[in-house]
Design an enzyme around this catalytic site. Structure first.
Site, short mmCIF file in Angstrom:
data_model
loop_
_atom_site.label_atom_id
_atom_site.label_comp_id
_atom_site.label_asym_id
_atom_site.label_seq_id
_atom_site.Cartn_x
_atom_site.Cartn_y
_atom_site.Cartn_z
N THR A 87 43.66 41.63 44.67
CA THR A 87 44.41 40.43 45.05
C THR A 87 44.26 39.43 43.92
O THR A 87 43.15 38.97 43.65
CB THR A 87 43.85 39.82 46.35
OG1 THR A 87 43.90 40.83 47.37
CG2 THR A 87 44.68 38.62 46.80
N LYS A 162 51.37 39.19 49.93
CA LYS A 162 49.97 39.15 50.37
C LYS A 162 49.51 37.70 50.60
O LYS A 162 48.92 37.37 51.64
CB LYS A 162 49.09 39.82 49.31
CG LYS A 162 47.61 39.55 49.42
CD LYS A 162 46.89 40.53 50.27
CE LYS A 162 45.44 40.15 50.45
NZ LYS A 162 44.74 40.97 51.40
N LYS A 237 39.55 32.39 48.90
CA LYS A 237 40.16 32.87 47.65
C LYS A 237 41.68 33.01 47.82
O LYS A 237 42.46 32.55 47.00
CB LYS A 237 39.55 34.23 47.27
CG LYS A 237 40.26 34.89 46.11
CD LYS A 237 39.89 36.34 45.90
CE LYS A 237 40.84 36.96 44.87
NZ LYS A 237 40.59 38.37 44.61
#
Ligand code: NAD
Length: 290
Positions: A87, A162, A237
């Protein structure tokens, strides 16, 4: 297929092991993690990538992805598939994809959801960006490591999907937790709250599938002392990546911004580090309005 796999941590380790178990020849590299079952280890990223028909990376962030890409792209033969499952920020994903295309490689950015249990069980969901032909070549590998892969468009769009998903997830978890804490103070049983909301218009994945209240709803990290699961710092994050992306394209995301602030406070100034992201509920329980 001969596969190079770089980044064999909590997620990459079991993903690489699943590819090896399915009969692929996997050569791995990690700065620290041990060799997963069935995976031969190389002495460097470039060595793992050289001679591979496909290279997969599963790394902590965009800066590390960029430096690993600089190292491995020159070692890869023309036409090789390069799948990044980390990611990372959309900009790093697009820049690495451009670099890969310039080297005549087939890039796919394919971040995952499903966490460590999904990685071990081979039930991840992949959200992918990249050219159609590259995605088609990566699909058989996604089928081994996961249960679903969605092609979201050109390079970077997997990362975009995402972070949008996880921005919804973070904000929804906070909304679910603050509503439980309010219900507590109003004298409502948590079970009643669950029974109503999970079948009413306030339902969500965080309420129905991952209920943050212990002993209520299906089994979740709340029933295991809020041990992750999906750690609060990983939620932070992803929320930060969502805000970085929103700034880059001038998108107004007030709920995402507030969710980022709350998880930052929880992880950095309170006791959220190392807890599941649903531990927002005990946080709210102990608070008053001011
Ligand atoms: P991790 O920290 O367990 O693994 C990352 C690995 O990369 C480590 O073993 C580290 O030694 C290695 N590494 C770092 N720099 C390297 C380099 N230059 N060369 C080779 N190896 C290097 O992290 P993780 O939980 O496996 O997460 C990996 C990625 O997946 C992250 O981008 C994370 O956001 C994403 N992700 C994690 C989860 C989860 O639940 N853990 C869920 C979805 C997505």
């Amino acid at each position: 297929m001969k596969i190079g796999f770089i980044g064999l941590g909590n997620m990459g380790g079991p993903m690489a092991a699943n590819l090896a178990k399915a009969g692929h020849e996997v050569v791995g590299f990690d700065l620290a993690a041990p060799a997963p079952d069935g995976v031969a280890m190389a002495a460097s990223g470039a060595e793992a990538a050289a001679g591979a028909e496909a290279v997969i990376t599963m790394l902590p962030n965009g800066a590390i992805l960029r430096s690993v890409a600089d190292e491995i792209i020159p070692a890869m033969a023309s036409g090789i598939l390069f799948v990044d499952c980390s990611t990372v920020d959309v900009e790093s994903a697009r820049s690495v994809a451009d670099q890969a295309v310039a080297a005549d490689l087939a890039p796919v950015d394919a971040p995952v959801s499903g966490g460590i249990t999904g990685a071990a069980a081979g039930t991840l969901t992949f959200m992918a960006g990249g050219p159609d032909a590259a995605f088609a070549r990566a699909e058989p590998l996604f089928d081994i490591m996961g249960q679903k892969a969605v092609h979201c468009g050109p390079s970077g769009n997997g990362q975009a999907a995402k972070i949008c998903n996880n921005m919804i997830l973070g904000a929804t978890m906070i909304a679910t937790c603050e509503a439980f804490a309010l219900a507590d103070k109003l004298g409502l049983e948590r079970q009643s709250m669950f029974d109503v909301v999970s079948t009413s218009s306030g339902y969500s994945w965080t309420m129905n599938a991952y209920c943050p209240a212990p002993g209520v709803g299906p089994q979740s990290p709340a029933d295991n002392g809020y041990k992750p699961g999906f750690a609060s710092e990983l939620m932070l994050k992803d929320l930060r990546l969502s805000q970085q992306a929103a700034e880059a394209v001038d998108a107004d995301t007030p709920m995402g911004a507030r969710a980022t602030e709350l998880y930052a406070q929880f992880v950095e100034n309170e006791d959220g580090l190392g807890t599941d992201f649903s531990a927002m509920l005990p946080r709210f329980e102990t608070r008053s309005r001011n």
